[in-house]
Design an enzyme around this catalytic site. Structure first.
Site, PDB file in Angstrom:
ATOM      1  N   LYS A  81       0.838  -1.139   0.124  1.00 57.31           N
ATOM      2  CA  LYS A  81      -0.099   0.136  -0.145  1.00 57.31           C
ATOM      3  C   LYS A  81       0.969   1.244  -0.251  1.00 57.31           C
ATOM      4  CE  LYS A  81      -3.368  -0.489  -0.727  1.00 57.31           C
ATOM      5  NZ  LYS A  81      -5.001  -0.998  -0.504  1.00 57.31           N
TER       6      LYS A  81
HETATM    7  C1  LIG Z   1      -2.854  -7.061   4.303  1.00 54.19           C
HETATM    8  C2  LIG Z   1      -3.495  -6.787   2.823  1.00 54.19           C
HETATM    9  N1  LIG Z   1      -3.263  -7.678   2.004  1.00 54.19           N
HETATM   10  C3  LIG Z   1      -3.814  -7.503   0.871  1.00 54.19           C
HETATM   11  C4  LIG Z   1      -4.294  -6.204   0.331  1.00 54.19           C
HETATM   12  C5  LIG Z   1      -4.692  -5.979  -0.946  1.00 54.19           C
HETATM   13  O1  LIG Z   1      -4.572  -5.008  -1.608  1.00 54.19           O
HETATM   14  P1  LIG Z   1      -5.633  -4.046  -2.585  1.00 54.19           P
HETATM   15  O2  LIG Z   1      -6.106  -3.097  -1.917  1.00 54.19           O
HETATM   16  O3  LIG Z   1      -4.958  -3.325  -3.714  1.00 54.19           O
HETATM   17  O4  LIG Z   1      -6.658  -5.024  -3.070  1.00 54.19           O
HETATM   18  C6  LIG Z   1      -4.551  -5.087   1.360  1.00 54.19           C
HETATM   19  C7  LIG Z   1      -5.127  -4.083   1.329  1.00 54.19           C
HETATM   20  O5  LIG Z   1      -5.502  -3.251   2.017  1.00 54.19           O
HETATM   21  C8  LIG Z   1      -3.920  -5.446   2.747  1.00 54.19           C
HETATM   22  O6  LIG Z   1      -4.136  -4.659   3.589  1.00 54.19           O
END
Ligand SMILES: Cc1ncc(COP(=O)(O)O)c(C=O)c1O
Length: 339
Positions: A69
């Site tokens: 992120k």
């Molecule tokens: C721990 C974790 N894994 C995966 C994701 C997936 O990211 P995306 O928001 O790009 O779908 C997030 C997103 O907040 C996350 O916090």
């Protein structure tokens, strides 16, 4: 064909990568450290689980504030600065399960913004501590409030009303989110696999990652298989159990009406949805730790569990699967909140 070890970290020429610092090798702030994360082939994990396909992990916890992120956070801040909507010293706010907030808080600290984040009261205390360490204000919302099917819209309206002069990062609706993955994460995977990727396996928080990366890679390879990883129903909060053993930061999408999906998620990309329960995600994360020395959060564990399932299919023998390790297990070391 790839030989083991041929997938390596490469330094792109400064003009080739949107994050590159034109000044050279000494960087001016943490935003220059975002992206260009390495791909690591999981040889020992593959042998331990007798998998036919190769699994390669994109190690996103090596971003400067510790998760994928950071890319999204920087994209949102950079676009806000360029458009003039984010003014010097402004307050940045959003609803977050932690990682977007941590990225925004870290970059905000480095660029002179104040930050305020609204989170479920069950996110790991390690993430709350990190947010506060970067100087962010944290407002926790009882998880029961999220049981309402319209919770997200109701809460976002409340939060926006509470911060009329702030800059709303809007990670679920801001197209800077998937765009940065289309511009950086996807091209990095294509470059570092030499165009050899056969399948992408990714979890969905906002959907920014899988939508941006998937779109870029599918344009390059129309036969690319995209598998979206979803938490099982048992790991989701319910009236009976509002604080279940959960995989933080990830959501289901396959059984959600299109109009209720995040604006940044492209529902047309997935070839299949693989459901992973929290115990399976934890077992895969532990196996990864023990076989490869990679300590990932449970969303990474879920991604690895799903990638392993795909890799065990006979038709996937010797194919190249890329999956994404969103964050490190180190931010989940505190005991989880159970109510
Ligand atoms: C721990 C974790 N894994 C995966 C994701 C997936 O990211 P995306 O928001 O790009 O779908 C997030 C997103 O907040 C996350 O916090």
């Amino acid at each position: 064909m790839f030989e083991p070890g041929s997938i390596s970290r490469q330094t792109p020429s400064p003009s080739a990568h949107p994050y590159a610092d034109p000044a050279g090798a000494i960087h001016g702030d943490i935003t220059a450290l975002i992206g260009n994360t390495p791909l690591l082939e999981l040889h020992r994990f593959r042998r331990a689980h007798d998998l036919g396909a190769r699994i390669v992990a994109k190690v996103e916890y090596l971003n400067p504030a510790g998760s994928i992120k950071d890319r999204t956070a920087w994209a949102i801040i950079r676009e806000g600065e360029r458009s003039g909507k984010l003014r010097p010293g402004a307050l940045i706010f959003d609803l977050t399960s932690g990682n977007t907030g941590i990225g925004l808080a870290a970059i905000g600290a480095a660029r002179g913004y104040r930050t305020r984040f609204y989170t479920r009261d069950c996110i790991n205390p390690g993430k709350i501590d990190l947010l506060r360490s970067y100087g962010a204000e944290v407002v926790q919302i009882p998880n029961r409030r999220f049981l309402d099917p319209n919770a997200r819209d109701i809460l976002l309206a409340e939060i926006k009303a509470l911060n009329p002069d702030g800059f709303f990062a809007d990670q679920i609706g801001n197209l800077a989110n998937p765009r940065i993955h289309y511009e950086t994460t996807g091209p990095e995977i294509w470059r570092d696999t030499g165009g050899g990727i056969d399948a992408l396996v990714a979890t969905v928080g906002t959907g920014g990652t899988v939508s941006g990366v998937g779109r870029y890679l599918r344009e390059r390879n129309p036969a690319l298989h995209v598998a979206v990883v979803e938490p099982s129903l048992a790991s989701l909060p319910s009236e009976a159990d509002p604080y279940p053993d959960q995989i933080e930061g990830v959501h289901r999408v396959s059984d959600i009406p299109v109009e209720a999906l995040p604006g940044v998620y492209d529902p047309g990309l997935a070839d299949e949805w693989l459901e992973v329960g929290t115990p399976e995600a934890r077992a895969a994360a532990t196996s990864l730790c023990r076989t490869e020395g990679l300590f990932v959060g449970l969303s990474g564990g879920a991604a690895i569990a799903a990638a392993a399932r795909l890799a065990a299919r006979p038709e996937m023998a010797d194919r190249l699967i890329v999956t994404i390790l969103a964050d490190s297990g180190e931010r989940y070391l505190a005991p989880p909140v159970t109510g």
